[in-house]
Design a protein around this motif. Structure first.
Motif, PDB file in Angstrom:
ATOM      1  N   VAL A 196       0.834  -1.195   0.000  1.00 25.01           N
ATOM      2  CA  VAL A 196       0.000   0.000   0.000  1.00 25.01           C
ATOM      3  C   VAL A 196       0.876   1.254   0.000  1.00 25.01           C
ATOM      4  O   VAL A 196       1.956   1.277   0.591  1.00 25.01           O
ATOM      5  N   SER A 197       0.402   2.297  -0.670  1.00 28.03           N
ATOM      6  CA  SER A 197       1.167   3.532  -0.784  1.00 28.03           C
ATOM      7  C   SER A 197       1.262   4.270   0.544  1.00 28.03           C
ATOM      8  O   SER A 197       0.336   4.246   1.360  1.00 28.03           O
ATOM      9  N   ARG A 198       2.368   4.956   0.706  1.00 25.85           N
ATOM     10  CA  ARG A 198       2.540   5.818   1.878  1.00 25.85           C
ATOM     11  C   ARG A 198       1.505   6.945   1.900  1.00 25.85           C
ATOM     12  O   ARG A 198       1.274   7.549   2.955  1.00 25.85           O
ATOM     13  N   PHE A 199       0.877   7.242   0.763  1.00 28.31           N
ATOM     14  CA  PHE A 199      -0.140   8.285   0.722  1.00 28.31           C
ATOM     15  C   PHE A 199      -1.455   7.827   1.349  1.00 28.31           C
ATOM     16  O   PHE A 199      -2.323   8.644   1.615  1.00 28.31           O
ATOM     17  N   GLU A 200      -1.598   6.540   1.577  1.00 29.84           N
ATOM     18  CA  GLU A 200      -2.749   6.036   2.322  1.00 29.84           C
ATOM     19  C   GLU A 200      -2.450   6.026   3.813  1.00 29.84           C
ATOM     20  O   GLU A 200      -3.274   6.438   4.624  1.00 29.84           O
ATOM     21  N   MET A 201      -1.272   5.545   4.173  1.00 31.15           N
ATOM     22  CA  MET A 201      -0.799   5.592   5.555  1.00 31.15           C
ATOM     23  C   MET A 201       0.709   5.450   5.501  1.00 31.15           C
ATOM     24  O   MET A 201       1.232   4.578   4.813  1.00 31.15           O
ATOM     25  N   ASP A 202       1.393   6.321   6.201  1.00 29.75           N
ATOM     26  CA  ASP A 202       2.850   6.306   6.183  1.00 29.75           C
ATOM     27  C   ASP A 202       3.344   5.509   7.388  1.00 29.75           C
ATOM     28  O   ASP A 202       3.320   5.996   8.528  1.00 29.75           O
ATOM     29  N   LEU A 203       3.806   4.313   7.127  1.00 29.45           N
ATOM     30  CA  LEU A 203       4.247   3.412   8.190  1.00 29.45           C
ATOM     31  C   LEU A 203       5.591   3.808   8.765  1.00 29.45           C
ATOM     32  O   LEU A 203       6.036   3.211   9.747  1.00 29.45           O
ATOM     33  N   ASN A 204       6.220   4.809   8.185  1.00 33.02           N
ATOM     34  CA  ASN A 204       7.495   5.291   8.713  1.00 33.02           C
ATOM     35  C   ASN A 204       7.328   6.540   9.573  1.00 33.02           C
ATOM     36  O   ASN A 204       8.294   7.238   9.863  1.00 33.02           O
ATOM     37  N   ARG A 205       6.091   6.800   9.969  1.00 36.90           N
ATOM     38  CA  ARG A 205       5.818   7.911  10.874  1.00 36.90           C
ATOM     39  C   ARG A 205       5.034   7.392  12.073  1.00 36.90           C
ATOM     40  O   ARG A 205       4.269   6.426  11.945  1.00 36.90           O
ATOM     41  N   PRO A 206       5.210   8.027  13.227  1.00 39.99           N
ATOM     42  CA  PRO A 206       4.404   7.627  14.391  1.00 39.99           C
ATOM     43  C   PRO A 206       2.930   7.830  14.091  1.00 39.99           C
ATOM     44  O   PRO A 206       2.555   8.662  13.251  1.00 39.99           O
ATOM     45  N   SER A 207       2.081   7.097  14.777  1.00 37.62           N
ATOM     46  CA  SER A 207       0.658   7.058  14.425  1.00 37.62           C
ATOM     47  C   SER A 207      -0.012   8.432  14.330  1.00 37.62           C
ATOM     48  O   SER A 207      -0.830   8.641  13.426  1.00 37.62           O
ATOM     49  N   PRO A 208       0.283   9.411  15.208  1.00 37.35           N
ATOM     50  CA  PRO A 208      -0.398  10.707  15.062  1.00 37.35           C
ATOM     51  C   PRO A 208      -0.082  11.430  13.757  1.00 37.35           C
ATOM     52  O   PRO A 208      -0.822  12.324  13.338  1.00 37.35           O
ATOM     53  N   LYS A 209       1.018  11.044  13.093  1.00 40.01           N
ATOM     54  CA  LYS A 209       1.431  11.717  11.862  1.00 40.01           C
ATOM     55  C   LYS A 209       1.387  10.791  10.649  1.00 40.01           C
ATOM     56  O   LYS A 209       1.919  11.131   9.588  1.00 40.01           O
TER      57      LYS A 209
ATOM     58  N   GLY B  29      13.590   6.953  10.427  1.00 42.32           N
ATOM     59  CA  GLY B  29      12.226   7.404  10.656  1.00 42.32           C
ATOM     60  C   GLY B  29      11.520   6.666  11.768  1.00 42.32           C
ATOM     61  O   GLY B  29      12.137   6.008  12.616  1.00 42.32           O
ATOM     62  N   GLY B  30      10.199   6.755  11.734  1.00 43.83           N
ATOM     63  CA  GLY B  30       9.385   6.202  12.802  1.00 43.83           C
ATOM     64  C   GLY B  30       9.467   4.696  12.932  1.00 43.83           C
ATOM     65  O   GLY B  30       9.340   4.154  14.032  1.00 43.83           O
ATOM     66  N   PHE B  31       9.655   3.991  11.810  1.00 44.35           N
ATOM     67  CA  PHE B  31       9.750   2.536  11.866  1.00 44.35           C
ATOM     68  C   PHE B  31      10.985   2.100  12.637  1.00 44.35           C
ATOM     69  O   PHE B  31      10.910   1.272  13.551  1.00 44.35           O
ATOM     70  N   SER B  32      12.133   2.672  12.293  1.00 47.84           N
ATOM     71  CA  SER B  32      13.363   2.349  13.021  1.00 47.84           C
ATOM     72  C   SER B  32      13.258   2.762  14.482  1.00 47.84           C
ATOM     73  O   SER B  32      13.698   2.030  15.390  1.00 47.84           O
ATOM     74  N   GLN B  33      12.688   3.920  14.724  1.00 46.83           N
ATOM     75  CA  GLN B  33      12.541   4.385  16.104  1.00 46.83           C
ATOM     76  C   GLN B  33      11.670   3.426  16.911  1.00 46.83           C
ATOM     77  O   GLN B  33      11.987   3.100  18.060  1.00 46.83           O
ATOM     78  N   TRP B  34      10.582   2.963  16.321  1.00 47.77           N
ATOM     79  CA  TRP B  34       9.700   2.012  17.014  1.00 47.77           C
ATOM     80  C   TRP B  34      10.442   0.727  17.358  1.00 47.77           C
ATOM     81  O   TRP B  34      10.296   0.186  18.458  1.00 47.77           O
ATOM     82  N   ILE B  35      11.261   0.242  16.433  1.00 51.80           N
ATOM     83  CA  ILE B  35      12.041  -0.976  16.699  1.00 51.80           C
ATOM     84  C   ILE B  35      12.970  -0.762  17.880  1.00 51.80           C
ATOM     85  O   ILE B  35      13.054  -1.595  18.797  1.00 51.80           O
ATOM     86  N   HIS B  36      13.651   0.371  17.897  1.00 50.06           N
ATOM     87  CA  HIS B  36      14.607   0.625  18.982  1.00 50.06           C
ATOM     88  C   HIS B  36      13.910   0.844  20.320  1.00 50.06           C
ATOM     89  O   HIS B  36      14.450   0.484  21.372  1.00 50.06           O
ATOM     90  N   GLU B  37      12.733   1.424  20.296  1.00 46.29           N
ATOM     91  CA  GLU B  37      11.999   1.642  21.542  1.00 46.29           C
ATOM     92  C   GLU B  37      11.338   0.361  22.047  1.00 46.29           C
ATOM     93  O   GLU B  37      11.229   0.135  23.250  1.00 46.29           O
ATOM     94  N   THR B  38      10.900  -0.487  21.115  1.00 44.84           N
ATOM     95  CA  THR B  38      10.187  -1.704  21.484  1.00 44.84           C
ATOM     96  C   THR B  38      11.142  -2.825  21.874  1.00 44.84           C
ATOM     97  O   THR B  38      10.827  -3.642  22.755  1.00 44.84           O
ATOM     98  N   PHE B  39      12.302  -2.858  21.241  1.00 45.01           N
ATOM     99  CA  PHE B  39      13.315  -3.881  21.518  1.00 45.01           C
ATOM    100  C   PHE B  39      14.645  -3.185  21.828  1.00 45.01           C
ATOM    101  O   PHE B  39      15.613  -3.302  21.078  1.00 45.01           O
TER     102      PHE B  39
END
Length: 261
Positions: free
Chosen positions: A64-77, A201-211
């Motif tokens: 799916v395109s990032r224009f539908e939902m950007d998975l590399n940004r935190p959920s509020p953005k 971006g947010g994906f890498s940040q989530w990985i580092h925060e979660t693990f």
């Protein structure tokens, strides 16, 4: 209802290759509201990075395109609502309804649920894991046929390490950079530098925060030197050469993980 517009392939090693901006599809209700044409969307997406995930046996590829939902940004953005959210582009013919946004966010949450399950399994099996968070970026913003952006500010590969504990994963980062530097692209040395254009971006940040103790995400931003960023046409030979470069880094990553046991 959740639409799982991504694929996850599970392998035997603790290295994952992810292409979360590879996708170009839009669900019907999003497409009906989209003001951008396909070429405008494609320019800001990361086409062909899904092919690059073939370097690893664990693979995440988003359709799916990032224009539908950007998975590399935190959920509020994660949803581009106004031009300021997306490089000044006027994306929508009309404002998104809360119903449309809610469905996109259900899909967003489902993606992170699935990725958590994958990474948790790798953690339990191997102790630690590395995610190669693969992206590409534009460097001819002035238009087709115009001079490329200043190479001093646009390395061939920008390695984003800004969201990690750099000291914990220093040997992994340094080994990756060394293995890239040992190779060439189209007969020339590869310019790889850390955190010049992107810090991760947010994906890498989530990985580092979660693990925080067991997960390392390397945000690998490749300049679009393997394609025409204005037409979307790929140079298959150049893409395969980039894939060869990245594949050559995997043994070193596994070696560093073994040393950390």
């Amino acid at each position: 209802m959740v639409n799982r517009l991504w694929t996850i392939d599970l392998g035997e090693t603790p290295v994952v290759a992810a292409a979360i901006h590879d996708g170009h599809t839009l669900r019907q209700e999003i497409a009906a509201l989209m003001a951008l044409d396909e070429s405008q969307r494609l320019r800001e997406e990361d086409p062909y990075t899904g092919i690059l995930t073939e370097i690893a046996d664990n693979r995440i590829k988003v359709l799916v395109s990032r224009f539908e939902m950007d998975l590399n940004r935190p959920s509020p953005k994660a949803i581009y609502r106004v031009p300021e959210d997306a490089w000044g582009l006027d994306i929508w013919n009309q404002p998104l309804s809360e119903k449309v946004i809610k469905q996109s966010m259900l899909n967003y949450d489902a993606f992170y649920h699935d990725v958590f399950s994958l990474l948790k399994g790798l953690e339990e099996k191997h102790g630690r894991f590395i995610v190669l968070d693969l992206h590409s970026y534009c460097h001819r913003r002035n238009g087709p046929g115009q001079c490329p952006d200043d190479p001093k500010l646009n390395p061939d590969i920008n390695l984003g390490t800004g969201t990690m504990d750099r000291s914990r994963w220093a040997n992994v980062v340094d080994h990756f950079i060394s293995d890239v530097n040992a190779q060439t692209f189209q007969g020339k040395p590869i310019d790889i530098r850390e955190n010049i254009r992107f810090r991760g971006g947010g994906f890498s940040q989530w990985i580092h925060e979660t693990f925080p103790d067991t997960g390392c995400a390397l945000a690998v931003e490749i300049k679009k030197i393997f394609m025409d960023e204005w037409t979307g046409e790929v140079d298959a030979d150049a893409l395969n050469e980039i894939k060869t470069v990245l594949r050559a880094t995997v043994p070193g990553l596994l070696e560093e993980l073994d040393r950390m046991r």
